[in-house]
Design an enzyme around this catalytic site. Structure first.
Site, PDB file in Angstrom:
ATOM      1  CG  LEU A 143      67.940 -45.604 -15.834  1.00 21.73           C
ATOM      2  CD1 LEU A 143      68.744 -45.941 -17.080  1.00 21.73           C
ATOM      3  CD2 LEU A 143      67.082 -46.793 -15.401  1.00 21.73           C
ATOM      4  N   GLY A 144      68.967 -44.209 -11.173  1.00 22.08           N
ATOM      5  CA  GLY A 144      69.944 -43.838 -10.145  1.00 22.08           C
ATOM      6  C   GLY A 144      70.304 -45.105  -9.401  1.00 22.08           C
TER       7      GLY A 144
ATOM      8  CD  GLU B 277      64.649 -36.712  -6.912  1.00 29.55           C
ATOM      9  OE1 GLU B 277      65.856 -36.896  -6.661  1.00 29.55           O
ATOM     10  OE2 GLU B 277      63.766 -37.538  -6.658  1.00 29.55           O
TER      11      GLU B 277
ATOM     12  NE  ARG C  18      65.803 -50.045  -3.743  1.00 27.92           N
ATOM     13  CZ  ARG C  18      65.372 -48.807  -3.961  1.00 27.92           C
ATOM     14  NH1 ARG C  18      64.222 -48.605  -4.585  1.00 27.92           N
ATOM     15  NH2 ARG C  18      66.065 -47.770  -3.546  1.00 27.92           N
TER      16      ARG C  18
ATOM     17  CE  LYS D 109      70.955 -36.398  -2.652  1.00 25.85           C
ATOM     18  NZ  LYS D 109      70.617 -36.777  -4.006  1.00 25.85           N
TER      19      LYS D 109
ATOM     20  CG  ASN E  85      66.361 -35.517  -1.293  1.00 30.81           C
ATOM     21  OD1 ASN E  85      65.987 -36.493  -0.647  1.00 30.81           O
ATOM     22  ND2 ASN E  85      66.537 -35.522  -2.605  1.00 30.81           N
TER      23      ASN E  85
ATOM     24  CB  VAL F  21      72.628 -45.261 -14.497  1.00 28.66           C
ATOM     25  CG1 VAL F  21      72.870 -46.184 -15.679  1.00 28.66           C
ATOM     26  CG2 VAL F  21      73.254 -45.832 -13.228  1.00 28.66           C
TER      27      VAL F  21
ATOM     28  CD  GLU G 100      71.302 -36.556 -15.092  1.00 29.46           C
ATOM     29  OE1 GLU G 100      72.308 -35.848 -14.855  1.00 29.46           O
ATOM     30  OE2 GLU G 100      70.295 -36.574 -14.358  1.00 29.46           O
ATOM     31  CG  ASN G 101      76.683 -39.178 -15.592  1.00 31.27           C
ATOM     32  OD1 ASN G 101      77.048 -38.137 -16.143  1.00 31.27           O
ATOM     33  ND2 ASN G 101      76.101 -39.203 -14.414  1.00 31.27           N
TER      34      ASN G 101
ATOM     35  NE  ARG H 269      62.799 -38.036  -2.446  1.00 31.40           N
ATOM     36  CZ  ARG H 269      63.584 -39.097  -2.463  1.00 31.40           C
ATOM     37  NH1 ARG H 269      64.804 -39.038  -1.939  1.00 31.40           N
ATOM     38  NH2 ARG H 269      63.176 -40.215  -3.001  1.00 31.40           N
TER      39      ARG H 269
ATOM     40  CG  HIS I  10      62.405 -42.480  -8.481  1.00 32.95           C
ATOM     41  ND1 HIS I  10      62.694 -43.707  -9.038  1.00 32.95           N
ATOM     42  CD2 HIS I  10      63.285 -42.312  -7.484  1.00 32.95           C
ATOM     43  CE1 HIS I  10      63.707 -44.257  -8.390  1.00 32.95           C
ATOM     44  NE2 HIS I  10      64.087 -43.418  -7.432  1.00 32.95           N
TER      45      HIS I  10
ATOM     46  CG  MET J 135      76.139 -48.500 -14.773  1.00 32.90           C
ATOM     47  SD  MET J 135      75.646 -50.223 -14.864  1.00 32.90           S
ATOM     48  CE  MET J 135      73.971 -50.091 -15.345  1.00 32.90           C
ATOM     49  NE  ARG J 136      80.659 -44.106 -11.243  1.00 28.75           N
ATOM     50  CZ  ARG J 136      80.462 -43.067 -10.458  1.00 28.75           C
ATOM     51  NH1 ARG J 136      80.970 -41.893 -10.786  1.00 28.75           N
ATOM     52  NH2 ARG J 136      79.790 -43.188  -9.328  1.00 28.75           N
TER      53      ARG J 136
HETATM   54  P1  ADP Z   1      70.703 -41.727  -6.125  1.00 25.37           P
HETATM   55  O1  ADP Z   1      69.578 -42.641  -6.468  1.00 25.37           O
HETATM   56  O2  ADP Z   1      71.510 -42.168  -4.964  1.00 25.37           O
HETATM   57  O3  ADP Z   1      70.342 -40.247  -6.125  1.00 25.37           O
HETATM   58  P2  ADP Z   1      72.209 -41.071  -8.547  1.00 25.37           P
HETATM   59  O4  ADP Z   1      71.100 -40.582  -9.405  1.00 25.37           O
HETATM   60  O5  ADP Z   1      73.214 -40.108  -8.062  1.00 25.37           O
HETATM   61  O6  ADP Z   1      71.670 -41.948  -7.345  1.00 25.37           O
HETATM   62  O7  ADP Z   1      72.946 -42.225  -9.353  1.00 25.37           O
HETATM   63  C1  ADP Z   1      73.977 -42.942  -8.745  1.00 25.37           C
HETATM   64  C2  ADP Z   1      74.534 -43.947  -9.700  1.00 25.37           C
HETATM   65  O8  ADP Z   1      74.899 -43.330 -10.929  1.00 25.37           O
HETATM   66  C3  ADP Z   1      75.824 -44.537  -9.186  1.00 25.37           C
HETATM   67  O9  ADP Z   1      75.574 -45.635  -8.383  1.00 25.37           O
HETATM   68  C4  ADP Z   1      76.531 -44.946 -10.442  1.00 25.37           C
HETATM   69  O10 ADP Z   1      76.228 -46.297 -10.690  1.00 25.37           O
HETATM   70  C5  ADP Z   1      75.888 -44.141 -11.538  1.00 25.37           C
HETATM   71  N1  ADP Z   1      76.861 -43.315 -12.274  1.00 25.37           N
HETATM   72  C6  ADP Z   1      77.393 -42.128 -11.922  1.00 25.37           C
HETATM   73  N2  ADP Z   1      78.285 -41.715 -12.862  1.00 25.37           N
HETATM   74  C7  ADP Z   1      78.299 -42.656 -13.828  1.00 25.37           C
HETATM   75  C8  ADP Z   1      78.987 -42.832 -15.065  1.00 25.37           C
HETATM   76  N3  ADP Z   1      79.849 -41.919 -15.510  1.00 25.37           N
HETATM   77  N4  ADP Z   1      78.757 -43.949 -15.786  1.00 25.37           N
HETATM   78  C9  ADP Z   1      77.880 -44.869 -15.342  1.00 25.37           C
HETATM   79  N5  ADP Z   1      77.195 -44.768 -14.208  1.00 25.37           N
HETATM   80  C10 ADP Z   1      77.392 -43.676 -13.439  1.00 25.37           C
END
Ligand code: ADP
Length: 379
Positions: free
Chosen positions: A189-190, A364, A221, A14, A7, A311, A313-314, A73, A162, A263-264
């Site tokens: 939501l990444g 993925e 974006r 990755k 990827n 975002v 998931e976390n 990918r 996606h 997001m953190r």
């Molecule tokens: P990508 O699109 O690069 O694969 P990811 O799916 O890994 O992205 O998501 C990355 C984003 O996830 C980070 O920019 C961050 O904002 C968010 N994130 C990761 N851990 C947390 C958390 N514990 N709380 C809120 N947002 C988080």
């Protein structure tokens, strides 16, 4: 059968190695800072060489010939690719022809394919496209309301992205529901963010469009914006097309409003009293809620909504903000379960809520490995 999934991004790569059939990789890794000043890794050829060295050093393979399949990918498959595709010279030419639609992404994938052909000369090379899963959108969803010649001549339509992630978590959700007929909304939501409406596990609507800029607010974006804003900046404010591109792709979203695409950080700024960071969070959640409403209408009902990616998931605060005041649709979040995610499928709705709210970790790479494996086994 050993499948190596790659990827690749412009400056990172990755990878995961699978001994199929399996949903668990033997190993996974990341090569970063490719081509970045001061980095040891000048290009994707060196990056893949490093992957090969790591796999050998760690004892997963003794020679490149032990890799049976390299799964790539590829972001843009246009309208040509509906599923995993064995890479031939003709397929490479088609991926190249799509450079104009996805300049950065497809070029990187193309380079990686060529390098992988040299690094793993006996392996089958297979492409899995981000756009493929959304090829089931009906024409009234994928066509824009502009004259047909822009579709037939310029290939301007909604493609959606996606797809591999939406397919993976959507199918997991359908399996979890145990229903053959299902109405599911997936929310990825990444750094990039998109949603999809899935009817019986087929994508019928999605929020990204011709490119990955439309729909939800994202890390850097803007998501949806009235195109009049672009004309205004070009015609009256001295912006060049490149300036507008930079603004909407790189300097908007969370980054543009709150000063960080993570997001953190944005939550921290908001907690410290930064009003613009709070507003950014509110817009981010509002756009998702708006789209849930639209997709519930398009699906004429709803069995589940699924949060996934970094975002999704976390971030329990964000999920709570999205699900607030959606009880009319049967969406009722359980505040305690919402905080209990531990990297496995979790149902977080209250028992009385008629819609399941789920967190499903996306993967993925597993999806790409499975698609490659199934394709070779069907033959
Ligand atoms: P990508 O699109 O690069 O694969 P990811 O799916 O890994 O992205 O998501 C990355 C984003 O996830 C980070 O920019 C961050 O904002 C968010 N994130 C990761 N851990 C947390 C958390 N514990 N709380 C809120 N947002 C988080």
């Amino acid at each position: 059968m050993k499948i190596l999934v790659i990827n690749s991004g412009s400056s990172s790569l990755k990878y995961q190695l699978f001994q199929m059939p399996s949903d668990h990789p033997l190993c996974a890794g990341l090569v970063e800072r490719i081509g970045v000043a001061g980095s040891d890794i000048q290009n994707h050829e060196q990056a893949l060489q490093q992957v090969l060295n790591s796999l050998s050093t760690l004892g997963f393979i003794n020679s490149p010939d032990e890799i049976d399949v390299v799964g790539h990918r590829v972001v843009h498959g246009g309208e040509s690719f509906l599923g995993p595709t064995i890479i031939t010279d003709e397929v490479k030419a088609q991926i190249k022809a799509l450079f104009s639609l996805a300049p950065l992404h497809n070029q990187v994938s193309y380079t990686c394919i060529e390098v992988a052909e040299k690094t793993f000369p006996t392996a089958k090379q297979i492409a899995v496209f981000d756009t493929a899963y959304h090829q089931t959108l009906p024409d009234y969803a994928y066509r824009y309301a502009i004259p047909k010649k822009y579709y037939t001549g310029e290939r301007i339509r909604k493609y959606g992205f996606h797809g591999t992630s939406h397919k993976y978590v959507g199918e997991q959700a359908a399996k979890y529901l145990g229903k053959t007929e299902s109405k599911i909304i997936t929310i990825h939501l990444g750094n990039g963010c998109s949603m999809a409406a899935l009817l019986n596990s087929k994508s019928i609507e999605t929020s990204m469009g011709f490119g990955p800029l439309s729909g939800l607010m994202m890390g850097t974006r803007s998501g949806d914006i009235d195109p009049s804003v672009i004309f205004h900046l070009l015609d009256h404010k001295g912006y060049t097309p490149a300036d507008v591109n930079q603004l909407l792709n790189k300097a908007s979203g969370l980054q543009g409003m709150a000063g960080s695409n993570d997001m953190r950080d944005v939550h921290r700024f908001a907690a410290e009293g930064d009003a613009e960071a709070s507003l950014a969070l509110a817009i981010y959640a509002y756009r998702i809620k708006l789209t849930i409403g639209a997709y519930a209408a398009v699906l004429n009902g709803l069995d589940a909504i699924v949060f996934t990616a970094g975002v999704g998931e976390n971030d329990q605060l964000l999920r709570a903000a999205v699900c607030r005041d959606l009880s009319y649709l049967g969406i009722e979040l359980d505040g305690v379960k919402n905080g209990q995610y531990n990297k496995e499928i979790l149902e977080i709705n209250r028992p009385e809520g008629k819609v399941k709210i789920m967190i499903i970790p996306t993967n993925e790479e597993v999806e790409i490995a499975n698609q490659c494996y199934e394709m070779l086994h069907d033959k």
